[in-house]
Design a protein around this motif. Structure first.
Motif, PDB file in Angstrom:
ATOM      1  N   ALA A   1       1.222  -1.224   0.036  1.00 56.72           N
ATOM      2  CA  ALA A   1       0.173   0.050  -0.018  1.00 56.72           C
ATOM      3  C   ALA A   1       0.918   1.676  -0.289  1.00 56.72           C
ATOM      4  CB  ALA A   1      -1.170  -0.025   1.555  1.00 56.72           C
ATOM      5  N   ASN A   2       1.909   1.149   0.861  1.00 54.00           N
ATOM      6  CA  ASN A   2       3.217   2.313   0.157  1.00 54.00           C
ATOM      7  C   ASN A   2       3.547   2.568  -0.372  1.00 54.00           C
ATOM      8  OD1 ASN A   2       2.453   3.481   3.316  1.00 54.00           O
ATOM      9  ND2 ASN A   2       3.955   1.461   4.343  1.00 54.00           N
ATOM     10  N   VAL A   3       3.628   1.802  -0.900  1.00 62.53           N
ATOM     11  CA  VAL A   3       4.761   1.779  -2.515  1.00 62.53           C
ATOM     12  C   VAL A   3       3.822   2.090  -3.498  1.00 62.53           C
ATOM     13  CG1 VAL A   3       6.594   0.502  -3.848  1.00 62.53           C
ATOM     14  CG2 VAL A   3       6.600   0.187  -1.791  1.00 62.53           C
ATOM     15  N   SER A   4       2.150   1.814  -3.205  1.00 59.11           N
ATOM     16  CA  SER A   4       1.526   1.708  -4.686  1.00 59.11           C
ATOM     17  C   SER A   4       1.706   3.719  -4.181  1.00 59.11           C
ATOM     18  CB  SER A   4       0.424   1.458  -4.522  1.00 59.11           C
ATOM     19  OG  SER A   4       0.422   0.357  -4.597  1.00 59.11           O
ATOM     20  N   HIS A   5       1.185   3.809  -3.468  1.00 62.52           N
ATOM     21  CA  HIS A   5       0.878   5.289  -2.694  1.00 62.52           C
ATOM     22  C   HIS A   5       2.321   5.869  -4.026  1.00 62.52           C
ATOM     23  CE1 HIS A   5      -0.432   9.110  -0.897  1.00 62.52           C
ATOM     24  NE2 HIS A   5       0.498   9.159  -0.539  1.00 62.52           N
TER      25      HIS A   5
ATOM     26  N   THR B   1       2.461   9.241  -6.952  1.00 69.43           N
ATOM     27  CA  THR B   1       2.236  10.552  -7.332  1.00 69.43           C
ATOM     28  C   THR B   1       3.790  11.579  -7.974  1.00 69.43           C
ATOM     29  OG1 THR B   1       1.898  10.611  -4.405  1.00 69.43           O
ATOM     30  CG2 THR B   1       2.748  12.587  -5.528  1.00 69.43           C
ATOM     31  N   PRO B   2       4.532  10.988  -8.279  1.00 71.26           N
ATOM     32  CA  PRO B   2       5.353  10.950  -8.801  1.00 71.26           C
ATOM     33  C   PRO B   2       5.227  10.217 -10.474  1.00 71.26           C
ATOM     34  CG  PRO B   2       6.516   9.504  -7.889  1.00 71.26           C
ATOM     35  CD  PRO B   2       5.174   9.302  -7.448  1.00 71.26           C
ATOM     36  N   MET B   3       4.545   9.299 -11.235  1.00 74.50           N
ATOM     37  CA  MET B   3       3.765   8.840 -11.977  1.00 74.50           C
ATOM     38  C   MET B   3       3.292   9.645 -12.429  1.00 74.50           C
ATOM     39  SD  MET B   3       4.573   4.804 -11.169  1.00 74.50           S
ATOM     40  CE  MET B   3       3.324   4.535 -13.669  1.00 74.50           C
ATOM     41  N   THR B   4       1.958   9.891 -11.752  1.00 77.75           N
ATOM     42  CA  THR B   4       0.620  11.306 -12.177  1.00 77.75           C
ATOM     43  C   THR B   4       1.605  11.877 -12.156  1.00 77.75           C
ATOM     44  OG1 THR B   4      -0.843   9.716 -10.482  1.00 77.75           O
ATOM     45  CG2 THR B   4      -1.086  11.982 -11.442  1.00 77.75           C
ATOM     46  N   THR B   5       2.323  13.033 -11.884  1.00 79.10           N
ATOM     47  CA  THR B   5       2.876  14.750 -11.912  1.00 79.10           C
ATOM     48  C   THR B   5       3.546  13.974 -13.912  1.00 79.10           C
ATOM     49  OG1 THR B   5       3.625  14.737 -10.089  1.00 79.10           O
ATOM     50  CG2 THR B   5       4.446  15.896 -11.622  1.00 79.10           C
TER      51      THR B   5
ATOM     52  N   PHE C   1       2.056  16.074 -16.929  1.00 70.17           N
ATOM     53  CA  PHE C   1       3.096  17.105 -17.311  1.00 70.17           C
ATOM     54  C   PHE C   1       3.206  16.530 -19.238  1.00 70.17           C
ATOM     55  CE2 PHE C   1       4.855  19.161 -13.394  1.00 70.17           C
ATOM     56  CZ  PHE C   1       3.984  19.195 -12.981  1.00 70.17           C
ATOM     57  N   ALA C   2       3.568  15.161 -19.307  1.00 73.33           N
ATOM     58  CA  ALA C   2       4.106  14.102 -20.373  1.00 73.33           C
ATOM     59  C   ALA C   2       2.669  14.959 -22.024  1.00 73.33           C
ATOM     60  CB  ALA C   2       4.334  12.883 -20.302  1.00 73.33           C
ATOM     61  N   GLU C   3       1.103  14.488 -21.149  1.00 73.61           N
ATOM     62  CA  GLU C   3      -0.157  14.786 -21.849  1.00 73.61           C
ATOM     63  C   GLU C   3      -0.158  16.813 -22.416  1.00 73.61           C
ATOM     64  OE1 GLU C   3      -2.960  13.245 -19.424  1.00 73.61           O
ATOM     65  OE2 GLU C   3      -2.217  11.289 -19.989  1.00 73.61           O
TER      66      GLU C   3
ATOM     67  N   ARG D   1      12.042  20.285 -16.661  1.00 72.41           N
ATOM     68  CA  ARG D   1      12.268  19.443 -15.535  1.00 72.41           C
ATOM     69  C   ARG D   1      11.942  19.402 -14.216  1.00 72.41           C
ATOM     70  NH1 ARG D   1      13.630  24.868 -15.455  1.00 72.41           N
ATOM     71  NH2 ARG D   1      15.290  24.451 -16.319  1.00 72.41           N
ATOM     72  N   ALA D   2      10.660  19.855 -14.025  1.00 75.03           N
ATOM     73  CA  ALA D   2       9.074  18.732 -13.545  1.00 75.03           C
ATOM     74  C   ALA D   2      10.295  17.183 -13.923  1.00 75.03           C
ATOM     75  CB  ALA D   2       8.128  19.706 -13.670  1.00 75.03           C
ATOM     76  N   ILE D   3       9.332  16.693 -14.895  1.00 78.09           N
ATOM     77  CA  ILE D   3       9.584  15.767 -15.536  1.00 78.09           C
ATOM     78  C   ILE D   3      10.847  14.334 -15.136  1.00 78.09           C
ATOM     79  CG2 ILE D   3       9.218  14.424 -17.485  1.00 78.09           C
ATOM     80  CD1 ILE D   3       7.136  15.691 -18.392  1.00 78.09           C
ATOM     81  N   SER D   4      11.769  15.333 -15.125  1.00 78.02           N
ATOM     82  CA  SER D   4      13.132  14.809 -14.905  1.00 78.02           C
ATOM     83  C   SER D   4      13.295  14.824 -13.517  1.00 78.02           C
ATOM     84  CB  SER D   4      14.266  16.049 -15.728  1.00 78.02           C
ATOM     85  OG  SER D   4      15.360  15.732 -14.567  1.00 78.02           O
ATOM     86  N   ASP D   5      12.854  15.726 -12.418  1.00 72.90           N
ATOM     87  CA  ASP D   5      13.033  15.473 -11.254  1.00 72.90           C
ATOM     88  C   ASP D   5      12.502  14.834 -10.399  1.00 72.90           C
ATOM     89  OD1 ASP D   5      15.140  17.552 -10.909  1.00 72.90           O
ATOM     90  OD2 ASP D   5      13.301  19.489 -10.697  1.00 72.90           O
ATOM     91  N   GLU D   6      10.946  13.935 -11.050  1.00 74.60           N
ATOM     92  CA  GLU D   6      10.328  13.566 -11.280  1.00 74.60           C
ATOM     93  C   GLU D   6      10.679  11.426 -11.144  1.00 74.60           C
ATOM     94  OE1 GLU D   6       7.334  13.274  -8.614  1.00 74.60           O
ATOM     95  OE2 GLU D   6       8.205  15.539  -8.515  1.00 74.60           O
TER      96      GLU D   6
END
Length: 357
Positions: A128-132, A136-140, A144-146, A163-168
């Motif tokens: 559950a923790n790993v999924s959460h 978050t970064p995958m949603t970001t 942004f990619a879309e 840059r935000a995509i790179s950071d995530e």
């Protein structure tokens, strides 16, 4: 011939008695009327109560099964049930037994599944923790990619969002790496064959050198309160290096600029103690009980440590606990201190206690 038969029967009885005595599973037998006729030490321990001939089936297992129903079962039928006894989770297997075609009574085999249940709960929480944390970064990244692909994000802002995509993406990589490190170090620390005698004082000094430049940038005064004599401990050196590194990393990260970090090593009551103390914003009292939990990040941590994923202190506690040692934290009045213990090497144990500081 009769004597041989009696002797053989006695031998079989002794074999069964020895088997029941040393079984890790509990075994309890009842007569058809529900009175206890046999139990082994494991059953007494698991049920956390004394058992004697006056103990009845209903006293122990009325909530799990009815004796009359149990006695009507035919081979190979049996009943399964769950029972909680104190802090133990028990799995029960119940079946009737008979002798010479007559109903003899009921047999209950008890299996302690406490650790199994804890492990299952731990795995569920971990997933559950790993999924959460991954979501978050995958949603970001996805959002942004879309936005870049469909033109929602204007050209002049593309670099900022890339840059935000790179950071995530880097954060995802750190998360996966940290989870692998946790698994490897926990498994290693739990292996007694990896433990050696080493100089705890020297190891601490070497680890402190890794933080020299970071401490200088924050104008931190590092005060190593180390004994003149070396303190030898018996532990997994690599794992303890990680423990000290993580605690120093936290101290440097959260200490107020221009303040002090104190590292103290001493012996007391046959143990080695390591204390890492920093001065700055303290951990909120409500967060203290959860500070060693996986993925836990207090508001203080989130504001000062945006790159961390909340596994550092969890790993620290896991390593120390796997050595059958303890770690504690206090945080109040502008000071936060972590203290953990280690087993002294054999040649250190029994030395006269001294007041080092």
């Amino acid at each position: 011939v009769l004597q041989d038969t009696i002797s053989e029967a006695e031998n079989e009885r002794n074999k069964l008695s020895t088997l029941f005595l040393h079984m890790t599973d509990g075994v309890v037998a009842f007569s058809a009327s529900g009175n206890l006729i046999h139990c082994n030490p494991a059953a007494t321990q698991m049920l956390a109560r004394p058992l004697d001939p006056t103990t009845t089936f209903d006293e122990l297992f009325a909530d799990q099964a009815e004796l009359d129903t149990l006695l009507t079962l035919k081979r190979p039928q049996y009943l399964e049930a769950q029972k909680t006894a104190g802090d133990r989770e028990l799995e029960l297997f119940m079946a009737p037994f008979s002798s010479d075609q007559t109903q003899g009574g009921a047999l209950v085999v008890i299996h302690d599944v406490t650790e199994q249940r804890k492990s299952e709960q731990s795995r569920r929480e971990f997933v559950a923790n790993v999924s959460h944390e991954l979501r978050t970064p995958m949603t970001t990244i996805s959002g942004f990619a879309e936005g870049l692909l469909d033109g929602t994000i204007p050209p002049e802002d593309e670099k900022k969002y890339l840059r935000a995509i790179s950071d995530e993406t880097k954060r995802l990589s750190r998360l996966v790496r940290d989870m692998l490190d946790v698994s490897q170090l926990r498994n290693r620390a739990a292996d007694p064959t990896k433990r050696i005698d080493f100089d705890l004082t020297e190891l601490t000094l070497q680890t402190l050198l890794s933080f020299e430049s970071r401490a200088t940038k924050k104008n931190l005064d590092v005060d190593p309160q180390l004994p003149d004599n070396h303190i030898m401990v018996h532990a997994d050196k690599d794992a303890i290096t990680q423990v000290i590194y993580n605690l120093l990393d936290n101290a440097v990260k959260f200490a107020s600029p221009g303040s002090c970090i104190t590292v103290r090593i001493y012996k007391d009551n046959g143990k080695a103690y390591v204390s890492v103390r920093d001065y700055g914003e303290t951990i909120p009292p409500d967060d203290l009980p959860f500070i060693f939990d996986r993925f836990h990040k207090s508001d203080r941590s989130r504001s000062l440590d945006k790159d961390g994923v909340g596994l550092g202190l969890y790993l620290v506690k896991s390593i120390i606990n796997s050595h059958d040692e303890d770690i504690a934290v206090t945080s109040r009045d502008g000071m936060t201190e972590f203290v953990f213990t280690l087993a002294l090497a054999k040649n250190e144990v029994g030395e006269k206690k001294t007041n080092l500081f």
